[in-house]
Design an enzyme around this catalytic site. Structure first.
Site, PDB file in Angstrom:
ATOM      1  N   HIS A  49       4.503  10.769   6.835  1.00  0.00           N
ATOM      2  CA  HIS A  49       3.868  10.284   8.474  1.00  0.00           C
ATOM      3  C   HIS A  49       5.131  10.991   9.409  1.00  0.00           C
ATOM      4  CE1 HIS A  49       1.992   6.447   6.806  1.00  0.00           C
ATOM      5  NE2 HIS A  49       1.197   7.864   6.817  1.00  0.00           N
ATOM      6  N   GLU A 134       1.142   2.936   1.640  1.00  0.00           N
ATOM      7  CA  GLU A 134       2.022   2.688   0.317  1.00  0.00           C
ATOM      8  C   GLU A 134       1.412   1.108  -0.188  1.00  0.00           C
ATOM      9  OE1 GLU A 134       6.330   1.253  -0.824  1.00  0.00           O
ATOM     10  OE2 GLU A 134       6.076   2.335   0.826  1.00  0.00           O
ATOM     11  N   CYS A 203      13.821   0.924  -0.485  1.00  0.00           N
ATOM     12  CA  CYS A 203      14.597   1.842  -0.990  1.00  0.00           C
ATOM     13  C   CYS A 203      15.689   2.101  -0.330  1.00  0.00           C
ATOM     14  CB  CYS A 203      13.569   3.049  -0.760  1.00  0.00           C
ATOM     15  SG  CYS A 203      13.708   4.108   0.609  1.00  0.00           S
ATOM     16  N   SER A 231       4.747   5.664  11.243  1.00  0.00           N
ATOM     17  CA  SER A 231       5.794   5.618  10.114  1.00  0.00           C
ATOM     18  C   SER A 231       6.351   4.237  10.032  1.00  0.00           C
ATOM     19  CB  SER A 231       6.945   6.589  10.448  1.00  0.00           C
ATOM     20  OG  SER A 231       8.147   6.473   9.659  1.00  0.00           O
ATOM     21  N   SER A 232       6.351   3.602   9.025  1.00  0.00           N
ATOM     22  CA  SER A 232       6.762   2.069   8.993  1.00  0.00           C
ATOM     23  C   SER A 232       8.086   1.920   8.923  1.00  0.00           C
ATOM     24  CB  SER A 232       6.301   1.653   7.523  1.00  0.00           C
ATOM     25  OG  SER A 232       6.843   0.324   7.317  1.00  0.00           O
TER      26      SER A 232
END
EC number: 1.17.7.4
Length: 320
Positions: A49, A134, A203, A231-232
């Protein structure tokens, strides 16, 4: 006439920031595919993203599409770093397409976890954002109804599982660590037997960037996060900054988007970047401040990253 001196500005540069190993690998996969098979190479969904990255790859010969049926059968197709539902590679194989999966290995780990719990007869609860690629990809690893989605602690009260004693949970890898903890606590309170991951699904890169922002936020008048609105992990950095005591946080994709009026009078600024933002954009933003302020930069490092993920074997083999 003497020039008016520029006001001083201390920039606290968060570290780690910017590219993570999964993003680095995904971009490398597209570049290596173009080298190996020539242009065009098709990519299902934005590879990562970030508009700048996508535009650069488009200039090199990548064509970005949303669905598989937009790809010709005789050209390679790459699946984005966010992961795809199981139906996508199955459809590509059925059409005898050459495909390369650029799913981040840490997202693949969550997919494997979900499948393992499903094989053991457990229903999954996924902590994630509805509609994010995702989340769609992870939920699509199992049959419909086998993954229940929660976005907030309040959502936990509304869950209707098949069997409250046979549940496990997984999470999207790019969430806010603190928000996720609250949801996990709500899940554990309502379903004491729920099984969690051995190690946090969020992550390392997401966690590290959030920790660096927490260290920077109390020092600054404002925080700039360089990243895309879709973008998360970048959006979470804005929230983390605000929660950690920074009065003003701004998400920008490029230097041209900076709202200078909102920054009027600041003497200390924090800068970070989401995991899909390249260093060139960080440098561009710092250079923009140098034209208006007498800038000094201090790096605030909370962790060091030396993670590297291999690209798929098909790209490591020579074209011959």
């Amino acid at each position: 006439m003497t020039e008016k001196p520029m006001p001083p500005l201390k920039i606290y540069l968060a570290a780690p920031r910017g590219f993570c190993a999964g993003v680095d690998r995904a971009i490398k996969i597209v570049e290596m595919a173009l080298e190996k098979w020539g242009a065009p190479v098709y990519v299902r969904h934005e590879i990562v993203h970030n508009k700048y990255v996508v535009d650069e790859l488009r200039d090199k010969g990548a064509i970005f599409v949303e669905e598989l049926d937009e790809c010709p059968l005789d050209r390679p197709v790459i699946f984005s770093a966010h992961g795809v539902p199981k139906s996508v590679p199955e459809a590509a194989a059925a059409r005898q397409m050459l495909y390369v999966d650029a799913t981040c290995p840490l997202v693949s780990k969550v997919h494997i976890e979900a499948e393992r719990h499903h094989a053991n007869g457990l229903q999954m609860v996924m902590i994630g954002h509805a509609g994010h690629p995702e989340t769609i990809g992870t939920m699509g690893q199992l049959p419909p109804g086998e993954v229940l989605l929660v976005e907030t602690p309040a959502d936990v009260a509304g869950l209707s599982p098949r069997d409250a004693g046979r549940l496990a949970y997984i999470t999207q890898t790019t969430l806010s660590v603190d928000d996720t903890l609250e949801i996990v606590q709500a899940l554990n309170a309502r379903f004491p037997d729920i099984i969690g991951p051995h190690k946090e699904d969020i992550c390392y890169a997401t966690t590290n960037r959030q920790e660096a922002v927490k260290a920077v936020a109390p020092k600054v008048d404002a925080l700039l996060v360089i990243g895309a609105p879709n973008s998360s992990n970048s959006r979470r950095l804005v929230e983390v900054g605000a929660r950690a005591g920074c009065a003003y946080s701004q998400l920008v994709q490029r230097a041209v988007e900076i709202d200078w009026r909102a920054l009027d009078g600041i003497t200390a600024l924090g800068i970070t970047a989401g995991a899909s933002a390249p260093q060139v954009l960080i440098d561009e933003v710092i250079d923009a401040f140098r034209t208006r302020y007498d800038v000094t930069v201090e790096v605030v490092e909370t962790a060091q990253e030396n993670v590297e993920f291999k690209v798929p074997r098909v790209l490591r083999e020579s074209a011959a």
